[in-house]
Design a protein around this motif. Structure first.
Motif, mmCIF file in Angstrom:
data_model
loop_
_atom_site.group_PDB
_atom_site.id
_atom_site.type_symbol
_atom_site.label_atom_id
_atom_site.label_comp_id
_atom_site.label_asym_id
_atom_site.label_seq_id
_atom_site.Cartn_x
_atom_site.Cartn_y
_atom_site.Cartn_z
ATOM 1 N N TYR A 140 42.008 38.646 23.761
ATOM 2 C CA TYR A 140 41.069 37.793 23.213
ATOM 3 C C TYR A 140 40.206 37.034 24.136
ATOM 4 C CZ TYR A 140 39.644 34.574 19.525
ATOM 5 O OH TYR A 140 38.734 33.999 18.659
ATOM 6 N N TYR A 141 40.973 36.447 25.141
ATOM 7 C CA TYR A 141 40.184 35.597 25.904
ATOM 8 C C TYR A 141 39.153 36.324 26.783
ATOM 9 C CZ TYR A 141 38.835 33.718 30.604
ATOM 10 O OH TYR A 141 38.261 33.308 31.743
ATOM 11 N N GLN A 142 39.285 37.739 27.031
ATOM 12 C CA GLN A 142 38.381 38.423 27.707
ATOM 13 C C GLN A 142 37.282 38.754 26.724
ATOM 14 O OE1 GLN A 142 38.148 39.777 30.930
ATOM 15 N NE2 GLN A 142 39.913 38.440 31.598
ATOM 16 N N MET A 143 37.518 38.969 25.244
ATOM 17 C CA MET A 143 36.641 39.277 24.367
ATOM 18 C C MET A 143 35.654 38.327 24.394
ATOM 19 S SD MET A 143 37.211 39.691 20.561
ATOM 20 C CE MET A 143 36.488 37.963 19.805
ATOM 21 N N LEU A 144 36.102 36.846 24.298
ATOM 22 C CA LEU A 144 35.252 35.823 24.154
ATOM 23 C C LEU A 144 34.309 35.353 25.328
ATOM 24 C CD1 LEU A 144 37.755 33.221 22.682
ATOM 25 C CD2 LEU A 144 35.985 34.491 21.273
ATOM 26 N N LEU A 145 34.942 35.976 26.546
ATOM 27 C CA LEU A 145 34.272 35.940 27.574
ATOM 28 C C LEU A 145 33.114 36.850 27.609
ATOM 29 C CD1 LEU A 145 34.190 34.559 30.384
ATOM 30 C CD2 LEU A 145 35.734 36.472 31.425
ATOM 31 N N ALA A 146 33.350 38.064 27.298
ATOM 32 C CA ALA A 146 32.207 39.117 26.970
ATOM 33 C C ALA A 146 31.157 38.612 26.096
ATOM 34 C CB ALA A 146 32.831 40.447 26.795
ATOM 35 N N LEU A 147 31.601 38.237 25.105
ATOM 36 C CA LEU A 147 30.431 37.693 24.054
ATOM 37 C C LEU A 147 29.676 36.588 24.464
ATOM 38 C CD1 LEU A 147 29.476 37.505 21.190
ATOM 39 C CD2 LEU A 147 31.412 35.932 20.804
ATOM 40 N N THR A 148 30.294 35.520 24.975
ATOM 41 C CA THR A 148 29.439 34.337 25.452
ATOM 42 C C THR A 148 28.479 34.714 26.551
ATOM 43 O OG1 THR A 148 31.428 33.452 26.742
ATOM 44 C CG2 THR A 148 31.058 32.574 24.379
ATOM 45 N N GLU A 205 37.855 40.019 14.501
ATOM 46 C CA GLU A 205 38.049 41.047 15.691
ATOM 47 C C GLU A 205 39.363 41.060 16.403
ATOM 48 O OE1 GLU A 205 36.115 43.594 16.078
ATOM 49 O OE2 GLU A 205 34.164 43.000 15.281
ATOM 50 N N ARG A 206 40.016 39.781 16.381
ATOM 51 C CA ARG A 206 41.285 39.701 17.343
ATOM 52 C C ARG A 206 42.309 40.343 16.616
ATOM 53 N NH1 ARG A 206 44.431 33.932 18.098
ATOM 54 N NH2 ARG A 206 44.446 33.947 15.967
ATOM 55 N N LYS A 207 42.191 40.081 15.131
ATOM 56 C CA LYS A 207 43.178 40.724 14.110
ATOM 57 C C LYS A 207 42.743 42.199 14.149
ATOM 58 C CE LYS A 207 42.695 39.487 10.067
ATOM 59 N NZ LYS A 207 42.863 38.529 8.700
ATOM 60 N N ALA A 208 41.688 42.940 13.922
ATOM 61 C CA ALA A 208 41.365 44.037 13.786
ATOM 62 C C ALA A 208 41.844 44.963 15.087
ATOM 63 C CB ALA A 208 39.855 44.280 13.473
ATOM 64 N N LEU A 258 32.132 29.380 25.111
ATOM 65 C CA LEU A 258 33.674 30.134 25.321
ATOM 66 C C LEU A 258 34.576 28.879 25.013
ATOM 67 C CD1 LEU A 258 35.605 32.017 26.482
ATOM 68 C CD2 LEU A 258 35.047 31.165 28.816
ATOM 69 N N ALA A 259 34.519 27.601 25.463
ATOM 70 C CA ALA A 259 35.372 26.597 25.211
ATOM 71 C C ALA A 259 35.557 26.333 23.759
ATOM 72 C CB ALA A 259 35.171 25.184 26.020
ATOM 73 N N PHE A 260 34.463 26.142 23.130
ATOM 74 C CA PHE A 260 34.604 26.024 21.629
ATOM 75 C C PHE A 260 35.230 27.038 20.885
ATOM 76 C CE2 PHE A 260 32.405 27.447 17.641
ATOM 77 C CZ PHE A 260 32.821 26.419 16.966
ATOM 78 N N LEU A 261 34.907 28.438 21.078
ATOM 79 C CA LEU A 261 35.472 29.340 20.445
ATOM 80 C C LEU A 261 37.123 29.346 20.627
ATOM 81 C CD1 LEU A 261 32.807 32.069 20.746
ATOM 82 C CD2 LEU A 261 33.357 30.947 18.654
ATOM 83 N N TYR A 262 37.313 29.227 21.954
ATOM 84 C CA TYR A 262 38.696 29.397 22.408
ATOM 85 C C TYR A 262 39.425 28.197 21.925
ATOM 86 C CZ TYR A 262 42.573 30.158 25.854
ATOM 87 O OH TYR A 262 43.665 30.254 26.475
ATOM 88 N N SER A 297 47.771 25.476 21.299
ATOM 89 C CA SER A 297 48.774 26.029 21.978
ATOM 90 C C SER A 297 48.431 26.794 23.333
ATOM 91 C CB SER A 297 49.451 27.286 21.126
ATOM 92 O OG SER A 297 49.935 26.542 19.689
ATOM 93 N N ALA A 298 49.512 26.874 24.243
ATOM 94 C CA ALA A 298 49.205 27.482 25.477
ATOM 95 C C ALA A 298 49.126 28.792 25.455
ATOM 96 C CB ALA A 298 50.267 27.220 26.268
ATOM 97 N N MET A 299 48.092 29.721 25.936
ATOM 98 C CA MET A 299 48.223 31.074 26.068
ATOM 99 C C MET A 299 49.290 31.776 26.666
ATOM 100 S SD MET A 299 45.976 33.269 28.885
ATOM 101 C CE MET A 299 44.272 33.056 28.093
ATOM 102 N N SER A 300 49.909 32.736 25.701
ATOM 103 C CA SER A 300 50.904 33.768 26.295
ATOM 104 C C SER A 300 50.192 34.866 27.017
ATOM 105 C CB SER A 300 51.686 34.077 25.222
ATOM 106 O OG SER A 300 52.638 35.313 25.476
#
Length: 543
Positions: free
Chosen positions: A227-235, A216-219, A250-254, A316-319
């Motif tokens: 992407y962080y907001q997407m994972l937050l919405a999902l979890t 989904e991140r790629k699509a 969220l921590a696992f997926l991130y 890696s740190a978030m940009s």
């Protein structure tokens, strides 16, 4: 006889070689499939082995840290927008006709035609200074974005039969394979309890969950923040809004997507804190092992959290950069016609995409390189979304066709200048309206370009940022932002010699364009900032 023997041998060779080649081909395919299967298992084993090692440290690597208070956006002096003498009288007749009436000042100006003509002549004789303006500092352009974080090892799909679970992120449907076998219970937040729950994530169903999130991140071409907001919405939707189970998932997926995070708790509630390449305003943070980690939820200043210092390999740190257009679904709202009061023919109707507006509203203001002024570069370097450019740019290019670059920039400058409405008496005037952030938002609030089209009021920084997009994208010229205490303007590097005040940077002249100086031409510096040393903020061109 010898000839017959040779011919027979050649025929046998012709028959045998294809058979051998076919067998070799079959063997190669068989070997390749075996290799793929082996590699797939090694990928999974490597990542899960790293997760198992990480889990061991989670049991014991916790330490108490105090939260540092959020960094506030610096308070600035108020610099009032200025209007070129005679400009309001010059445009009053058109403004009144276009919007049906007007205030007393407009009506009075409309009747005093002789005065208008006199003021027009006065404006026509206005002389521009060609002086080179002082530069206090040069703020470097942000470093180019690093490659988006990737998993420690390639994530492969498994045969787990879970159906797709659909959820919404800023009006955009996403789907991830999840079922009841992905649910778990976190009875408490101690190291052992968190570690026991993490062991659940080695099961095959979580491979598909992670795989689909990355797809989904790629699509949708999601940035790190999206992407962080997407994972937050999902979890939050699947595990319950801000439950401890949701935070752990969220921590696992991130983290398994390649991002650097640390888990934390206050004895009752589990949190995730994230490392960022940019310093965030308005977020509490913790200094852990020489790096800042931000808590994206609110806690009281000075609160203490127990933080797990366990690390995951190659994190890696978030940009916070958004270097490409993200693909949110279309939700058109707020159709608006914006007209240049200096050139009524330069008028365009467009609507905004509410999904982008909602996304930008979550975005944390940030800076880099220890320089607060770098925060505006983030907004100016984020390309306008294609919904706006597809509506606006073809029409603008048609209107600008045949003009010189100077004439093109002048039309764009006049269009963005609009009017002032500091008292917010009429937000529906068909042009950009100036008002202070403090009066509209109660705080400083810079806009991405799309937001300036959506909200009824904008200030100096919003105008300068929007104009920087238009000039780069439509005219193809390099620009810089120009910051005076309390005020943001812009300057353009023309290819030819252009009359007007400007700044010299490494032998290149950037001519002032200030869309807060209402009615001004290219090269005119707003008088109430004249003589003050400017801070020049370098940008990169996106298109």
């Amino acid at each position: 006889m010898k000839k017959l023997i040779v011919i027979f041998q050649l025929l046998m060779l012709v028959l045998v070689v294809p058979a051998q080649a076919q067998n070799q081909k079959k063997d190669f395919r068989k070997d390749f499939e075996a290799f793929k299967k082996k590699a797939k298992k090694e990928y999974a084993d490597f990542r899960k082995q790293a997760l198992a090692e990480y889990t061991k440290f989670v049991r014991e690597a916790w330490e108490e840290f105090g939260a540092e208070p959020p960094v506030a956006i610096p308070e600035e002096e108020k610099v009032e927008p200025m209007v070129v003498p005679g400009y309001e009288e010059e445009t009053a007749g058109f403004f009144s006709k276009l919007f049906g009436g007007g205030d007393k000042k407009d009506k009075k100006a409309q009747k005093e035609k002789e005065k208008q003509e006199k003021e027009k002549k006065k404006m026509a004789k206005r002389e521009k200074s060609n002086k080179i303006l002082p530069v206090a500092t040069v703020v470097p352009a942000p470093a180019p974005a690093t490659k988006q974080p990737q998993p420690l090892a390639k994530v492969e799909q498994t045969s787990d039969p879970n159906p797709y679970y659909k959820f919404d992120v800023f009006g955009t449907e996403c789907k991830v394979r999840m079922g009841n076998n992905c649910r778990f219970t976190l009875p408490g937040v101690s190291g052992d309890e968190v570690a026991d729950a993490i062991t659940q994530f080695t099961k095959p169903q979580f491979d598909n969950m992670l795989y689909d999130c990355l797809e989904e991140r790629k699509a949708h071409n999601f940035s790190d923040w999206a992407y962080y907001q997407m994972l937050l919405a999902l979890t939050n939707k699947f595990y319950g809004n801000h439950t401890n189970e949701a935070t752990l998932a969220l921590a696992f997926l991130y983290s398994q997507s390649g991002y650097k995070m640390r888990m934390a708790h206050d004895g009752k509630t589990l949190y995730m804190i994230v490392a960022s390449q940019y310093n965030m305003f308005g977020k509490s943070y913790f200094y852990v092992d020489g790096e800042w980690y931000y808590l994206l939820e609110n806690i009281k200043d000075g609160d203490k959290l127990n933080i797990c210092k366990a690390k995951f390999p190659k994190e890696s740190a978030m940009s916070l950069q958004m270097n490409a257009r993200q693909d949110f679904a279309e939700r058109p709202v707020n159709e608006r016609t914006i007209t240049s009061l200096k050139n009524p023919d330069f008028s365009f109707t467009l609507h905004s995409n509410k999904n982008y507006i909602d996304f930008f509203d979550t975005y944390p203001a940030s800076y880099t390189g220890g320089n607060f002024m770098s925060r505006w570069a983030m907004y100016a370097n984020t390309p306008l979304e294609k919904g706006i450019t597809e509506q606006l740019y073809p029409q603008m290019r048609a209107k600008l066709k045949g003009m010189t670059p100077l004439e093109q920039v002048q039309q764009l400058l006049w269009w963005v200048e609009g009017k002032t409405d500091i008292k917010k008496t009429n937000p529906n005037q068909g042009c950009f309206l100036y008002a202070y952030d403090d009066d509209v938002w109660g705080r400083d609030r810079a806009f991405f370009g799309e937001e300036t089209f959506f909200y009824p009021y904008c200030d100096c920084e919003d105008r300068a940022i929007l104009l920087s997009h238009l000039v780069r994208d439509l005219v193809g010229l390099d620009v810089v932002l120009v910051y005076y205490p309390g005020h943001l303007a812009m300057a353009v590097e023309f290819k030819e010699n252009v009359q007007g005040a400007g700044y010299m940077l490494n032998g290149r002249k950037f001519t002032v364009c200030d869309p807060t100086y209402i009615g001004a031409d290219v090269g005119e510096e707003m008088p109430n900032v004249a003589g003050k040393g400017a801070n020049v903020i370098l940008l990169k061109r996106e298109s």
